[in-house]
Write an enzyme that holds these catalytic residues in place. Structure first.
Site, PDB file in Angstrom:
ATOM      1  CB  CYS A 188      49.302  12.690 -18.941  1.00  9.01           C
ATOM      2  SG  CYS A 188      48.187  11.323 -19.338  1.00  9.01           S
TER       3      CYS A 188
ATOM      4  CB  CYS B  98      51.348   8.781 -21.294  1.00  6.23           C
ATOM      5  SG  CYS B  98      51.142  10.545 -21.595  1.00  6.23           S
TER       6      CYS B  98
ATOM      7  CG  ASP C 237       5.538  12.295   4.158  1.00  8.38           C
ATOM      8  OD1 ASP C 237       5.666  12.003   5.370  1.00  8.38           O
ATOM      9  OD2 ASP C 237       6.336  13.010   3.540  1.00  8.38           O
TER      10      ASP C 237
ATOM     11  CD  GLU D 123      -1.461  -0.826   3.511  1.00 10.41           C
ATOM     12  OE1 GLU D 123      -2.035   0.161   3.991  1.00 10.41           O
ATOM     13  OE2 GLU D 123      -1.724  -1.998   3.846  1.00 10.41           O
TER      14      GLU D 123
ATOM     15  CE  LYS E 140       6.328   4.946   6.247  1.00  5.00           C
ATOM     16  NZ  LYS E 140       6.020   6.335   6.611  1.00  5.00           N
TER      17      LYS E 140
ATOM     18  CB  CYS F 233      47.371  14.123 -21.930  1.00  6.28           C
ATOM     19  SG  CYS F 233      48.682  13.056 -22.552  1.00  6.28           S
TER      20      CYS F 233
ATOM     21  CB  CYS G 127      48.341   9.526 -24.092  1.00  2.00           C
ATOM     22  SG  CYS G 127      47.726   9.149 -22.448  1.00  2.00           S
TER      23      CYS G 127
ATOM     24  CE  LYS H 110      10.176   6.235   4.851  1.00  3.32           C
ATOM     25  NZ  LYS H 110      11.220   7.019   5.433  1.00  3.32           N
TER      26      LYS H 110
ATOM     27  CE1 TYR I  32      -7.394   7.291   0.108  1.00  3.50           C
ATOM     28  CE2 TYR I  32      -6.402   9.362   0.794  1.00  3.50           C
ATOM     29  CZ  TYR I  32      -7.062   8.607  -0.157  1.00  3.50           C
ATOM     30  OH  TYR I  32      -7.376   9.156  -1.363  1.00  3.50           O
TER      31      TYR I  32
HETATM   32  S1  IVH Z   1       0.767   0.310   8.627  1.00  2.00           S
HETATM   33  C1  IVH Z   1       2.285  -1.820  12.180  1.00  2.00           C
HETATM   34  N1  IVH Z   1       0.194   1.500   6.407  1.00  2.00           N
HETATM   35  O1  IVH Z   1       3.978   4.902   8.670  1.00  2.00           O
HETATM   36  C2  IVH Z   1       2.400  -0.417  11.793  1.00  2.00           C
HETATM   37  N2  IVH Z   1       1.414   2.701   8.055  1.00  2.00           N
HETATM   38  O2  IVH Z   1       6.529   4.325  10.226  1.00  2.00           O
HETATM   39  C3  IVH Z   1       1.161  -0.011  11.115  1.00  2.00           C
HETATM   40  N3  IVH Z   1       1.993   4.971   7.375  1.00  2.00           N
HETATM   41  O3  IVH Z   1       3.191   5.907  11.856  1.00  2.00           O
HETATM   42  C4  IVH Z   1       1.434   0.923  10.090  1.00  2.00           C
HETATM   43  N4  IVH Z   1       1.042   4.890   5.398  1.00  2.00           N
HETATM   44  O4  IVH Z   1       1.647   6.742  10.068  1.00  2.00           O
HETATM   45  C5  IVH Z   1       0.794   1.619   7.598  1.00  2.00           C
HETATM   46  N5  IVH Z   1      -0.362   2.418   4.384  1.00  2.00           N
HETATM   47  C6  IVH Z   1       0.207   2.535   5.572  1.00  2.00           C
HETATM   48  C7  IVH Z   1       0.856   3.708   5.988  1.00  2.00           C
HETATM   49  C8  IVH Z   1       1.445   3.753   7.243  1.00  2.00           C
HETATM   50  C9  IVH Z   1       1.724   5.639   6.245  1.00  2.00           C
HETATM   51  C10 IVH Z   1       2.763   5.529   8.487  1.00  2.00           C
HETATM   52  C11 IVH Z   1       2.058   5.449   9.798  1.00  2.00           C
HETATM   53  C12 IVH Z   1       3.087   5.029  10.807  1.00  2.00           C
HETATM   54  C13 IVH Z   1       4.331   5.075  10.001  1.00  2.00           C
HETATM   55  C14 IVH Z   1       5.235   3.956  10.364  1.00  2.00           C
END
Ligand code: IVH
Length: 729
Positions: free
Chosen positions: A429, A432, A120, A116, A118, A447, A452, A335, A247
């Site tokens: 150089c 050479c 931010d 999924e 991640k 050079c 060379c 990441k 989400y």
């Molecule tokens: S699962 C067991 N799913 O990442 C831990 N975390 O470094 C459950 N985060 O503080 C986390 N997107 O805020 C999960 N799709 C995602 C995520 C997610 C962002 C963040 C979350 C957590 C941090 C972990």
């Protein structure tokens, strides 16, 4: 870091520098360094502190517990701790993780994964009582968070009440989650907890910053900070005005779900948004492909993500894997690699290009940028070094932003320790030794020596070519580019190249870079005769190389035997006839080391070379001269260092299709030169005769055959076409 003392100094410097940036940003509203470069410094600090925990001080930026509960909000205890995730930065990190978890689960376990985005943003926990949102909290330190219920209630994507139990039940049935529906009926959850991420869409972030600009206020750095700030406002109206999104990604309460995938389905039925592109996969390859795909799309997504979360899909396995520190073993955050990072300049070397230009190249501590490892960056010329103010040993920011070519964009002089060295362009150089000249107002150093070796790239073309090292994908064009960029100086440097070096050249994608590096690395084992041919010794063609390989091999064997009986010198000076002695003897079935070759050739006298059977004095002298040239020996030593192994001819000899057969070639062959054909016959155990005799087994008839063809017909010798000959090979 070499030692503890250095680590200590480095830690102090890093802390100071990171704090300087923080102060500039927050107090002076000046952003001196990008988030990515700053993250890179923070990561180095945190890695060093992990290695030397005794140097952690309470004022270290790593000790800043993000979102430590503030007094102004009520505290909320997380009964199930809110964990964090360990990071992975490369395919290797992910496959290492995979290996680790495989070992901890039963061998029969079929592990699948859920991937999924991640997000931010900011992790929050939502608690529902009888379907009503009663508490919403921040992660805090994982155990205790802040009660920000009022603020979270302003976020439209967060349901204030879950949909009716009857509808939940139906929804579950519709999704085929019959067991969960039954579980839900029997264990109606009076209390239910969901976790997910609060985030600010990029569009809204821009709007907020435009607004701030109008008011003369400095812009915010990134959406995450704004999201975090927004939910911790004392006035929920401000939170509401920020238009935050949410989400869901974790269902903490047991509703009978057995996989993480089901968890997402249930969250959806409960009334939450989960990301539509989440995917269940079964292999590492699929994970890599998804990561790549998402990374490419990252910029066009409506919100910021900084990687892909990969979770062991089977909840039972996930539980079994447990937690180390604050992170579960069963999940990892893969990441995205940044487009710039900090690293250190280990050295500056000089590349001599085809035109004779001397180009300074920075040798870097390997660093991942945009998914590839970067080890070098061109510095163009001495003016550029001056402009950057670069010294050897400096910490620098390297980027591939926009451009693919790695560039040093900035030096961080505050991190110097006093051991850094100034760099001067050489007066001579490096290849050479000729005195260099200046061009274009002194910016370009050249050079002037037309002979060379650095400039005679012909040898390099030959080295990588078909009959020699046969490095697929490495042709004259690439060789030229590598020479020009200073990435290689001679053929041995090819073996040091990394994917990033190739990918940094225009027109080379990641895939082709991978293939090229794989092709080069696969050639570290090479048959002895090909190797000798590759060296480009005057007069030594494919056939001579083969004869020479056999001769050396035999001598080496004799040497090994002699060293056993300590009569080495005797054996060396007694010429062994190739004709009477079998070439391959028991005992020489291991790879030959280049070191042994150097030793052997240094012990052979010029007369020995000139007397090599079937080679003759002229070629023998050329070979002798080659092995007596210091530069060539240095080159051989470099190749040895790269781990090149020479395979003896045993296999070809033993399994040779043409063993015991005598050939005569007449006319012109289309698919190969006569020299090549001879080499092929010999390498497969056959012999090549100059004239047709009763001992000849086959005459290979090329185009415009000569008198040998007539003679063969006369003697009734089998005549074969080139096609038939190829088949035999
Ligand atoms: S699962 C067991 N799913 O990442 C831990 N975390 O470094 C459950 N985060 O503080 C986390 N997107 O805020 C999960 N799709 C995602 C995520 C997610 C962002 C963040 C979350 C957590 C941090 C972990």
């Amino acid at each position: 870091m070499n030692n503890k003392e250095e680590a200590k100094i480095r830690i102090e410097k890093l802390k100071k520098e990171i704090n300087r940036y923080r102060y500039a940003y927050h107090a002076l509203n000046k952003s001196i360094i990008s988030d990515e470069a700053l993250d890179s410094l923070k990561k180095e600090l945190s890695d060093l502190e992990k290695q030397y925990p005794e140097f952690i001080t309470s004022d270290s930026p790593t000790q800043r517990v993000e979102g430590k509960p503030l007094k102004k909000f009520k505290k909320v205890e997380h009964k199930v701790p809110m964990l964090s995730l360990n990071d992975a930065f490369s395919e290797k990190d992910v496959s290492d993780w995979h290996e680790r978890i495989k070992k901890l689960l039963p061998p029969s376990a079929k592990i699948d994964f859920y991937c999924e985005h991640k997000f931010d943003g900011l992790a929050v926990a939502l608690e529902y009582q009888e379907g009503m949102l009663i508490v919403g909290s921040t992660r805090g330190d994982g155990k205790i968070g802040e009660d920000i219920t009022q603020n979270l209630k302003t976020i439209e994507a967060i349901p204030l009440r879950l949909i009716d139990p009857q509808d939940i039940r139906e929804g579950l049935l519709k999704m085929g989650l019959n067991e969960t529906a039954e579980f839900f009926d029997q264990n109606f959850p009076h209390h239910l907890e969901v976790r997910g991420e609060v985030l600010l869409r990029k569009k809204d972030f821009q709007k907020i910053n435009e607004e701030r600009k109008k008011q003369g206020l400095p812009p915010y750095a990134n959406p995450r900070n704004v999201a975090a700030g927004s939910v911790r406002q004392l006035d929920p109206k401000i939170t509401a005005s920020r238009n935050l999104d949410f989400y869901a990604y974790e269902l903490v309460t047991d509703l009978g779900q057995t996989t993480h995938e089901q968890e997402h389905l249930i969250l959806k039925i409960l009334g939450f948004k989960t990301h539509a592109e989440n995917q269940r996969v079964e292999s590492l390859e699929e994970i890599f492909a998804i990561h790549k795909k998402i990374q490419e799309k990252r910029n066009i997504l409506p919100y910021e993500i900084d990687g892909v979360v990969i979770i062991v899909n089977n909840n039972k396995y996930f539980e079994e894997l447990g937690v180390v520190g604050k992170a579960p073993r069963g999940a990892i955050a893969y990441k995205f690699s940044p487009s710039e990072a900090t690293t250190r300049v280990k050295d500056i070397i000089i590349g001599v290009g085809r035109t004779g230009n001397l180009t300074p190249v920075a040798i870097l501590e390997p660093v991942q940028i945009k998914g590839v490892t970067i080890t070098r960056a061109t510095l163009h010329n001495k003016e550029e070094i001056k402009r950057l103010g670069l010294k050897i040993g400096d910490t620098v920011i390297v980027s591939r932003a926009g451009d693919v070519i790695p560039q040093i964009t900035k030096v961080l002089p505050q991190l110097r320790v006093g051991k850094e060295k100034n760099f001067e362009m050489p007066k001579k150089c490096p290849v050479c030794g000729a005195f260099t000249e200046q061009d274009k107002g002194g910016i370009i150093i050249r050079c002037p020596n037309k002979n060379c070796p650095a400039r005679s790239q012909e040898n390099l073309y030959h080295f990588v070519g078909k009959g020699t090292f046969d490095m697929k994908g490495v042709g004259p064009k690439l060789v030229d580019r590598l020479l020009d960029e200073g990435l290689i100086q001679d053929a041995s440097d090819l073996f040091d190249l990394e994917e990033g070096d190739i990918a940094s050249l225009e027109r080379y994608g990641e895939k082709s870079s991978q293939n090229i590096i794989a092709a080069i690395q696969s050639r570290k084992e090479i048959s002895f005769n090909r190797f000798l041919f590759a060296l480009g010794i005057t007069h030594v063609g494919e056939e001579t190389a083969l004869v020479l390989a056999k001769y050396f091999q035999q001598k080496l064997f004799a040497l090994t035997q002699a060293s056993k009986s300590t009569e080495k010198s005797k054996v060396i000076s007694s010429p062994l006839s190739l004709r009477v002695q079998p070439f391959l003897q028991k005992g020489l079935d291991e790879a030959i080391s280049i070191q042994d070759l150097i030793k052997l050739t240094s012990e052979l006298t010029p007369e020995d070379f000139e007397k090599i059977p079937m080679i003759g004095p002229v070629i023998g002298k050329a070979i002798s001269d080659w092995f007596r040239d210091k530069k060539n020996i240095a080159f051989l030593k470099k190749l040895e260092k790269k781990g090149i192994k020479l395979l003896p001819l045993k296999i070809a000899e033993k399994q040779g299709n043409l063993k015991g057969l005598n050939f005569v070639i007449t006319g012109v062959l289309d698919s190969m030169s006569r020299e090549e054909a001879k080499a092929k016959i010999i390498s497969q155990g056959g012999k090549v005769q100059e004239a047709v005799s009763s001992k000849t087994n086959y005459v290979v008839r090329g185009r415009n055959p000569g008198s040998k063809y007539e003679k063969a017909k006369e003697l009734g010798i089998k005549i074969i076409s080139e096609k038939e000959f190829l088949k035999m090979l």
